[in-house]
Design an enzyme around this catalytic site. Structure first.
Site, short mmCIF file in Angstrom:
data_model
loop_
_atom_site.label_atom_id
_atom_site.label_comp_id
_atom_site.label_asym_id
_atom_site.label_seq_id
_atom_site.Cartn_x
_atom_site.Cartn_y
_atom_site.Cartn_z
CG PHE A 126 -2.36 0.20 0.91
CD1 PHE A 126 -3.06 -0.72 0.17
CD2 PHE A 126 -3.03 1.33 1.36
CE1 PHE A 126 -4.40 -0.54 -0.13
CE2 PHE A 126 -4.37 1.53 1.07
CZ PHE A 126 -5.07 0.59 0.33
CD GLN A 239 -5.50 10.58 3.88
OE1 GLN A 239 -6.21 9.67 4.29
NE2 GLN A 239 -4.19 10.46 3.80
CG LEU A 255 -12.48 5.57 -1.17
CD1 LEU A 255 -12.14 7.04 -1.00
CD2 LEU A 255 -11.93 4.76 -0.01
NE ARG A 289 -4.90 7.04 0.10
CZ ARG A 289 -5.51 6.38 1.06
NH1 ARG A 289 -5.79 6.97 2.20
NH2 ARG A 289 -5.85 5.11 0.90
CG HIS A 354 -10.55 9.02 2.93
ND1 HIS A 354 -11.63 8.19 2.76
CD2 HIS A 354 -9.49 8.22 3.17
CE1 HIS A 354 -11.22 6.93 2.88
NE2 HIS A 354 -9.93 6.93 3.16
NE ARG A 389 -6.24 7.40 7.74
CZ ARG A 389 -6.58 6.45 6.87
NH1 ARG A 389 -5.93 5.31 6.85
NH2 ARG A 389 -7.58 6.64 6.03
#
Lengths: 577, 248
Positions: A126, A239, A255, A289, A354, A389
């Site tokens: 990830f 975020q 999402l 992101r 988010h 995050r």
């Protein structure tokens, strides 16, 4: 449990009261029960349906099942780097060290995970994680986690107050003595006396127009804690996930997983240009992101966006069977919710609010807030994630700090004596709550909420600039006035307009904290991007947190130094992978 | 005039009240679903004939068909409202609460019977404490793949609503609960309670109430192989009953 017959209010008494029944709340409840105290969990929605169920990717834990070189040290370093070093380093350390135990425990309690060929828990890669680290079950890890924790809690015997909203923390002097709330169904008030309270209420997404968060995310815990005198920290760090659905309107914000880009999805503007070439030619769509979110936003702002204000994410160049196998839930989601076949055409996507990195300021070891008897864990608490995050770190956060909060709250409650509830506090909260019914004229709370979402979305969103934020603060003042004069029709029986009139108060308070903190931080760091201060500014802002508290009736913002990191951790940070 | 959609919604003030129908007419929007339509009604609660009314009560949460909250009857079928696209429904769209669960208000019903059933069959893993117990037993991908489809249950209760046998007379626990028995009986540690779970499925309201109508598998929004779970578990129950008989 003790059901005192108060002449006016239904009253209950517990040792530990947990507000919120997501991952953090349920994990806290399990731990407090194991300590042998009486525990109640209050939830705005139904048990097992909390926002945690929507988590897809997995739980980050350095178990080293797949990449043998992984360790808590690397996980710590990744988390700190992702958070641009503004993280509470002690929390980041505890989190990295304890996450594997929390995952194993969850497995023992019945959670299903995807497996390696050797029969271990499988881990996936990830963004921002140096190794394959996310323990997962398909793309529905959150649901599995909630089911397991819920089953465990039910067998251990906690009391659950479902569809109940807390509107005030009760205090005796500086100490927490319980909470006052109402049953959403009947509109009746309820007093829950408790020696310790754990806030596990999640974030604030509903203050933004486009969000991946559910209706419960109205910042209740942060607002209640603030009103009770607790400090909030780093509230400017909100975020935005780069890819949420923007169309059709009914599903805006939902999402679209990062895995679409991972599987080769491309992003284009309305001219058909693959615009990531301009912003990050090396990593393209698989950039971080914050960068991808800002890039899409810039395209839209400069007039190259899609019809509904987004970009086109396209995976239809891959064979249909490949898409259906690799992205089953996305295929299903677009088919079911938007009637779009992603094997045939592009998805329209844009940034979606988010996650809140900021929150209630807590001590790392105990999750205790700045007032005695109040604890916080999960998204409601600040510290672990710093300025940004990493994916997968929120589910592990819930387990690690949910457990710590539950344990510390139980220990605190064992030593505390029960206190009396101040009827004046209860009466005041009740009066305020019922006022919208009594107003002869006044505005519908929905229109105030809609305008709040526009203000936060447009003025305190992905890119920030001083003039916008000053305007936002002025607008928020007006909105507070309007919210204080909303009128609600109908009765107290399950009345969504009435519920919103209270949620608005929390959202406005938290929004103001976000705007003040964002205005103060004159640099760009992680999720906080200032057009007028585009660079990291280590000398001043790398060394301090924004801390919000309530003084009199005024919101006070001060800067508090970041605690110096011990040498052993500094050394880990300096090491390369 | 702009294209509109018409929703007929069954309303009920409280558990004791009589129900009534209200009709709403909304401007059509692309991709509208039943939940987004009801959100619009909440912001401006006026019926089709111009009478002011109240916002409709319903349970919902994730709006992406993951949490299982917004199950209701839409044009007579048990399904999730968030994924019920208006364009794919015959009009007027009939929206009603589940018929086999007590109505709390409007479309919100009391589904706690599912929790009670899960307690009856001990749908959990019996371990002590909350300390780290070390690595769990190895589970190989083939075993995991068997459990995975059943683990997708979102406890929406659609399978129970649609089942002709799920009613007060039979007290049948329903497909979701039996599937959870199957899930936990396959779990390496959960197996310890296997016989107790199977025994809990014997007798009144147990697995023999299933009439194999197969409605459950038809309505399940997660395509869980419920009928297979029921027949697999049924065999196990029979084996357990024989064992108990000879031991008895």
């Amino acid at each position: 449990m003790v059901n005192e017959k108060n002449d006016k209010y239904e009253t209950h008494e517990y040792d530990v009261l947990i507000i919120g029944a997501g991952g953090a709340g349920l994990r806290a409840a399990i731990e407090a029960l194991a300590e042998g105290v009486r525990v109640a969990v209050v939830s705005k929605s139904l048990l097992g349906k909390a926002h945690t169920v929507m988590a897809e990717g997995g739980i980050a834990a350095a178990m080293a099942n797949v990449d043998k070189a992984d360790s808590w040290r690397t996980h710590f370093r990744d988390t700190m780097r992702g958070g641009k070093l503004l993280n509470n380093w002690r929390m980041a350390q505890l989190h990295a060290q304890e996450a594997p135990d929390r995952v194993r425990e969850l497995e023992q309690w019945g959670a299903l995970f995807d497996r390696t060929a050797d029969g271990d828990i499988l881990q996936r890669a990830f963004g921002g994680h140096s190794f394959k680290r996310l323990c997962h079950v398909g793309d529905r890890t959150g649901l599995e986690m909630i089911r397991t924790l819920q089953d465990r809690g039910v067998t251990m015997g906690f009391d659950v107050f479902m569809e109940c909203t807390i509107i005030r923390l009760l205090k005796d002097g500086n100490r927490i003595t319980g909470a006052f709330g109402y049953w959403r169904e009947q509109g009746r008030f309820v007093i829950i006396k408790a020696k310790a309270v754990v806030m596990a209420t999640g974030g604030i997404g509903k203050a933004y127009r486009v969000t991946s968060n559910s209706w419960e995310y109205t910042g209740d815990g942060m607002a209640l804690a603030y009103e009770a005198g607790a400090e909030l920290q780093d509230m400017e760090f909100v975020q935005f996930h780069p890819t949420g659905m923007v169309w059709p309107p009914g599903v805006q914000g939902i999402l679209v997983t990062e895995a679409v880009r991972g599987e080769g999805g491309t992003l284009r503007n309305k001219l058909g240009e693959r615009f990531m070439e301009k912003y990050d030619p090396k990593r393209m769509e698989l950039s971080t992101r914050d960068v991808v979110a800002r890039s899409i936003y810039t395209e839209v702002r400069e007039g190259r966006g899609s019809e509904h204000g987004g970009a086109f994410l396209d995976i239809s160049h891959k064979p249909p069977e490949y898409v259906k196998t690799k992205l089953p839930s996305m295929y299903h989601q677009f088919k079911e919710l938007a009637d779009v076949d992603i094997t045939k055409g592009p998805m329209e996507v844009g940034p979606t609010c988010h996650y809140m990195m900021g929150g209630i300021r807590v001590e790392a070891e105990t999750a205790q807030a700045s007032i005695p008897g109040l604890f916080a864990a999960g998204e409601a608490a600040a510290g672990l994630h710093g300025a940004n995050r990493l994916g997968g770190n929120s589910l592990s956060d819930l387990l690690v700090f949910g457990r710590r909060a539950g344990q510390a709250a139980a220990e605190y409650a064992k030593k505390a004596v029960s206190a009396n509830v101040d009827p004046a506090q209860v009466a005041e909260a009740e009066r305020e709550m019922l006022a919208p019914f009594d107003r002869g004229d006044g505005e519908n709370p929905y229109s105030v909420h809609r305008d709040l979402q526009e203000v936060m979305q447009n003025l305190v969103g992905i890119f920030r600039i001083e003039e916008d934020m000053l305007k936002a603060l002025a607008e928020l003042e007006k909105l507070k006035q309007r919210a204080a004069h909303v009128r609600v029709e109908g009765s107290r029986l399950f009345n969504p307009g009435w519920h919103l009139s209270r949620d608005l108060k929390s959202m406005l308070m938290v929004s103001e904290a976000v705007a003040h903190s964002a205005l103060a931080r004159k640099e760009s760091r992680g999720a906080h991007s200032r057009i007028d201060f585009p660079n990291l500014e280590e000398q001043v802002w790398g060394r301090q947190h924004n801390v919000i508290s309530c003084e009199g009736n005024q919101m006070k913002l001060q800067q508090v130094p970041v605690k110096p990191m011990p040498d052993d951790l500094k050394q880990i940070l300096a090491e390369d992978k | 005039m702009a294209k509109t959609v018409i929703l007929r919604i069954k309303r009920q003030e409280n558990p004791q009240a009589n129900s009534r129908w209200e009709e709403f007419e909304l401007t059509w929007k692309p991709g509208m679903n039943v939940i987004s339509a009801m959100m619009e009604i909440a912001a401006n609660p006026v019926t089709r004939d111009g009478r002011p009314t109240t916002a409709i009560t319903y349970d919902s949460n994730c709006l992406e068909e993951v949490c299982g909250s917004c199950a209701m009857l839409i044009n007579g079928r048990a399904r999730m409202a968030c994924s019920a696209l208006v364009d794919k429904l015959d009009q007027p769209v009939r929206v009603e609460p589940f018929s086999k669960f007590p109505v709390i208000r409007d479309l919100s019903v009391d589904r706690s019977v599912l929790f009670e059933n899960l307690k009856r069959v001990k749908a959990w893993v019996p371990v002590d404490g909350t300390y780290d117990l070390g690595p769990g037993p190895r589970v190989y991908p083939t075993e995991q793949e068997q459990a995975y489809p059943i683990s997708r249950c979102i406890s929406c209760c659609c399978c129970m609503e649609a089942c002709p046998q799920f009613n007060e007379n039979t007290g049948f626990v329903g497909a979701a609960t039996i599937a959870q028995v199957r899930l936990f009986n396959q779990h390496p540690t959960g197996k310890a309670l296997k016989h107790e779970r199977l025994q809990a499925l014997m007798g009144d309201g147990g697995i023999q109430e299933c009439g194999f109508a197969q409605n459950c598998v038809e309505v399940c929004p997660k395509d869980i192989p419920l009928t297979k779970a029921i027949s697999d578990t049924g065999r196990e129950v029979v084996k357990q009953a024989l064992k108990d008989f000879f031991r008895g």
